[in-house]
Design an enzyme around this catalytic site. Structure first.
Site, PDB file in Angstrom:
ATOM      1  N   MET A 177     -11.423  -6.660   5.070  1.00  0.00           N
ATOM      2  CA  MET A 177     -10.595  -5.733   5.839  1.00  0.00           C
ATOM      3  C   MET A 177     -10.222  -6.371   7.177  1.00  0.00           C
ATOM      4  O   MET A 177     -11.093  -6.857   7.901  1.00  0.00           O
ATOM      5  CB  MET A 177     -11.337  -4.415   6.092  1.00  0.00           C
ATOM      6  CG  MET A 177     -11.473  -3.508   4.877  1.00  0.00           C
ATOM      7  SD  MET A 177      -9.911  -3.058   4.104  1.00  0.00           S
ATOM      8  CE  MET A 177      -9.084  -2.172   5.422  1.00  0.00           C
ATOM      9  N   SER A 189       0.843  -1.196   0.000  1.00  0.00           N
ATOM     10  CA  SER A 189       0.000   0.000   0.000  1.00  0.00           C
ATOM     11  C   SER A 189       0.878   1.246   0.000  1.00  0.00           C
ATOM     12  O   SER A 189       1.714   1.423   0.892  1.00  0.00           O
ATOM     13  CB  SER A 189      -0.884  -0.005   1.248  1.00  0.00           C
ATOM     14  OG  SER A 189      -1.413   1.292   1.431  1.00  0.00           O
ATOM     15  N   ASP A 228      -4.852   3.418  -1.896  1.00  0.00           N
ATOM     16  CA  ASP A 228      -5.938   3.680  -0.954  1.00  0.00           C
ATOM     17  C   ASP A 228      -6.537   5.058  -1.198  1.00  0.00           C
ATOM     18  O   ASP A 228      -5.889   6.076  -0.944  1.00  0.00           O
ATOM     19  CB  ASP A 228      -5.410   3.597   0.483  1.00  0.00           C
ATOM     20  CG  ASP A 228      -5.150   2.168   0.906  1.00  0.00           C
ATOM     21  OD1 ASP A 228      -6.062   1.334   0.751  1.00  0.00           O
ATOM     22  OD2 ASP A 228      -4.043   1.882   1.396  1.00  0.00           O
ATOM     23  N   MET A 285     -12.207   3.791  -0.490  1.00  0.00           N
ATOM     24  CA  MET A 285     -12.898   3.953   0.797  1.00  0.00           C
ATOM     25  C   MET A 285     -13.639   5.275   0.730  1.00  0.00           C
ATOM     26  O   MET A 285     -13.259   6.269   1.357  1.00  0.00           O
ATOM     27  CB  MET A 285     -11.874   3.926   1.950  1.00  0.00           C
ATOM     28  CG  MET A 285     -11.344   2.525   2.198  1.00  0.00           C
ATOM     29  SD  MET A 285      -9.780   2.522   3.090  1.00  0.00           S
ATOM     30  CE  MET A 285      -8.653   2.779   1.731  1.00  0.00           C
ATOM     31  N   MET A 299      -9.302   7.658  -0.064  1.00  0.00           N
ATOM     32  CA  MET A 299     -10.177   7.960   1.081  1.00  0.00           C
ATOM     33  C   MET A 299     -10.746   9.360   0.920  1.00  0.00           C
ATOM     34  O   MET A 299     -10.028  10.281   0.507  1.00  0.00           O
ATOM     35  CB  MET A 299      -9.374   7.898   2.389  1.00  0.00           C
ATOM     36  CG  MET A 299      -8.641   6.588   2.609  1.00  0.00           C
ATOM     37  SD  MET A 299      -7.871   6.570   4.241  1.00  0.00           S
ATOM     38  CE  MET A 299      -6.885   5.078   4.125  1.00  0.00           C
ATOM     39  N   ASP A 306      -6.422  -6.919   4.022  1.00  0.00           N
ATOM     40  CA  ASP A 306      -5.806  -5.594   4.032  1.00  0.00           C
ATOM     41  C   ASP A 306      -5.825  -5.046   5.449  1.00  0.00           C
ATOM     42  O   ASP A 306      -6.897  -4.858   6.031  1.00  0.00           O
ATOM     43  CB  ASP A 306      -6.605  -4.682   3.082  1.00  0.00           C
ATOM     44  CG  ASP A 306      -6.055  -3.267   3.020  1.00  0.00           C
ATOM     45  OD1 ASP A 306      -4.961  -3.013   3.568  1.00  0.00           O
ATOM     46  OD2 ASP A 306      -6.733  -2.416   2.408  1.00  0.00           O
ATOM     47  N   HIS A 326      -8.293   0.737  -3.935  1.00  0.00           N
ATOM     48  CA  HIS A 326      -9.204   0.423  -2.830  1.00  0.00           C
ATOM     49  C   HIS A 326      -9.936   1.714  -2.493  1.00  0.00           C
ATOM     50  O   HIS A 326      -9.357   2.619  -1.897  1.00  0.00           O
ATOM     51  CB  HIS A 326      -8.378  -0.103  -1.635  1.00  0.00           C
ATOM     52  CG  HIS A 326      -9.196  -0.359  -0.410  1.00  0.00           C
ATOM     53  ND1 HIS A 326      -8.612  -0.518   0.835  1.00  0.00           N
ATOM     54  CD2 HIS A 326     -10.535  -0.495  -0.220  1.00  0.00           C
ATOM     55  CE1 HIS A 326      -9.561  -0.734   1.724  1.00  0.00           C
ATOM     56  NE2 HIS A 326     -10.733  -0.724   1.123  1.00  0.00           N
ATOM     57  N   HIS A 356      -1.147  -1.164  -4.258  1.00  0.00           N
ATOM     58  CA  HIS A 356      -2.461  -0.934  -3.648  1.00  0.00           C
ATOM     59  C   HIS A 356      -2.612   0.567  -3.394  1.00  0.00           C
ATOM     60  O   HIS A 356      -1.818   1.160  -2.659  1.00  0.00           O
ATOM     61  CB  HIS A 356      -2.518  -1.728  -2.348  1.00  0.00           C
ATOM     62  CG  HIS A 356      -3.823  -1.684  -1.637  1.00  0.00           C
ATOM     63  ND1 HIS A 356      -4.885  -2.513  -1.954  1.00  0.00           N
ATOM     64  CD2 HIS A 356      -4.242  -0.937  -0.590  1.00  0.00           C
ATOM     65  CE1 HIS A 356      -5.892  -2.266  -1.131  1.00  0.00           C
ATOM     66  NE2 HIS A 356      -5.538  -1.307  -0.293  1.00  0.00           N
TER      67      HIS A 356
HETATM   68  C1  DX5 Z   1      -6.287   1.031   5.644  1.00  0.00           C
HETATM   69  C2  DX5 Z   1      -5.828   0.796   4.235  1.00  0.00           C
HETATM   70  C3  DX5 Z   1      -4.711  -0.159   4.145  1.00  0.00           C
HETATM   71  C4  DX5 Z   1      -3.480   0.266   4.879  1.00  0.00           C
HETATM   72  C5  DX5 Z   1      -2.635  -0.930   5.200  1.00  0.00           C
HETATM   73  O1  DX5 Z   1      -7.497   1.677   5.644  1.00  0.00           O
HETATM   74  O2  DX5 Z   1      -6.867   0.308   3.439  1.00  0.00           O
HETATM   75  O3  DX5 Z   1      -4.412  -0.470   2.798  1.00  0.00           O
HETATM   76  O4  DX5 Z   1      -2.729   1.193   4.199  1.00  0.00           O
HETATM   77  O5  DX5 Z   1      -1.554  -0.508   5.966  1.00  0.00           O
HETATM   78  P1  DX5 Z   1      -0.850  -1.462   7.019  1.00  0.00           P
HETATM   79  O6  DX5 Z   1      -0.275  -2.634   6.263  1.00  0.00           O
HETATM   80  O7  DX5 Z   1       0.188  -0.602   7.627  1.00  0.00           O
HETATM   81  O8  DX5 Z   1      -1.905  -1.917   7.996  1.00  0.00           O
HETATM   82 ZN    ZN Z   2      -6.412  -0.589   1.465  1.00  0.00          ZN
END
Ligand code: DX5
Ligand code: ZN
Length: 224
Positions: A135, A8, A33, A66, A35, A173, A64, A31
């Site tokens: 998750m 990520s 993320d 969110m 948000m 994840d 991903h 990956h």
């Molecule tokens: C959290 C994200 C993850 C996160 C994982 O909401 O979706 O992808 O970055 O990070 P680690 O591996 O540090 O938990």
């Molecule tokens: Zn993620």
């Protein structure tokens, strides 16, 4: 089973994204993320930045989302050429329609579940998706601890996928380390997102290889 490690970039240095992408070139996908500060209490990046990452990344992108209202926003990520687009079940109004739209635009379609969201309501829809994301932390932040309470759901999702005959990847994840990846792989996950355990390592490439080797040895042993 082929196991994939998708680091990520949430844990990367956002000022040097291109260099940070090169550090994980040994991974299977990056990956990304996304948000929106509504679905989760954090704000990261959106389509313009994801498109630029797509343009320079040596490996495919695994988005991903969110975000609220993925029905409206997710297709744009497929149009930008991202290989895989995962949206949250809790946020989508019409998940079947949206998955079909993503596939029609050439992306793989993923369905993500927060830790407390059951997988059972979605088991009849497995053929509509290329990936189910369980998750293993509450979404929003990197660096949290793996929630073992999600392991039974991973097991049930794996059993249902195997029983359905559908070619669906099972991704986890959050909190994935050399220790927790063993339990996640034993439960049936085969795609692993790892943020802090890859970017926090001295040698990210070595961390990726080690995580993949551990997961594949679990699959070759206990799971076969
Ligand atoms: C959290 C994200 C993850 C996160 C994982 O909401 O979706 O992808 O970055 O990070 P680690 O591996 O540090 O938990
Ligand atoms: Zn993620």
């Amino acid at each position: 089973m082929r196991c994939c490690i998708n680091p990520s970039i949430l844990s990367a240095d956002f000022v040097n994204l291109q260099a940070e992408l090169d550090r994980i070139a040994a991974a299977d996908a990056v990956h990304v993320d996304v948000m929106d500060n509504h679905f989760v209490p954090n704000l990261t990046l959106g389509l313009p930045v994801a498109s630029r990452i797509q343009a320079v990344s040596p490996i495919p992108l695994d988005a991903h989302l969110m975000i609220e209202d993925p029905d409206r926003w997710a297709p744009g990520f497929a149009d930008a050429g991202l290989a895989s687009v995962t949206f949250h079940a809790e946020a989508a109004t019409a998940p079947i329609k949206l998955a079909r739209e993503l596939r029609a635009r050439g992306a793989k379609a993923g369905l993500a579940l927060r830790p407390a969201t059951p997988v059972e309501p979605y088991l009849d829809l497995l053929h509509e998706f290329d990936m189910i994301l369980v998750m293993t932390v509450e979404p929003g932040f990197g660096g949290q601890s793996f929630l073992d309470v999600t392991l039974p759901k991973i097991r049930r999702a794996r059993a249902a996928i195997d029983g359905s005959g559908a070619a669906v990847q099972l991704q986890v994840d959050g909190g994935v380390t050399e220790e927790t990846i063993v339990r996640a792989a034993e439960a049936g996950a085969n795609v692993f997102v790892a943020g802090s355990s890859v970017y926090g390592a001295e040698d990210p490439e070595r961390a990726i290889t080690r995580l993949r080797d551990i997961a594949e040895s679990v699959w070759a042993g206990a799971r076969s």
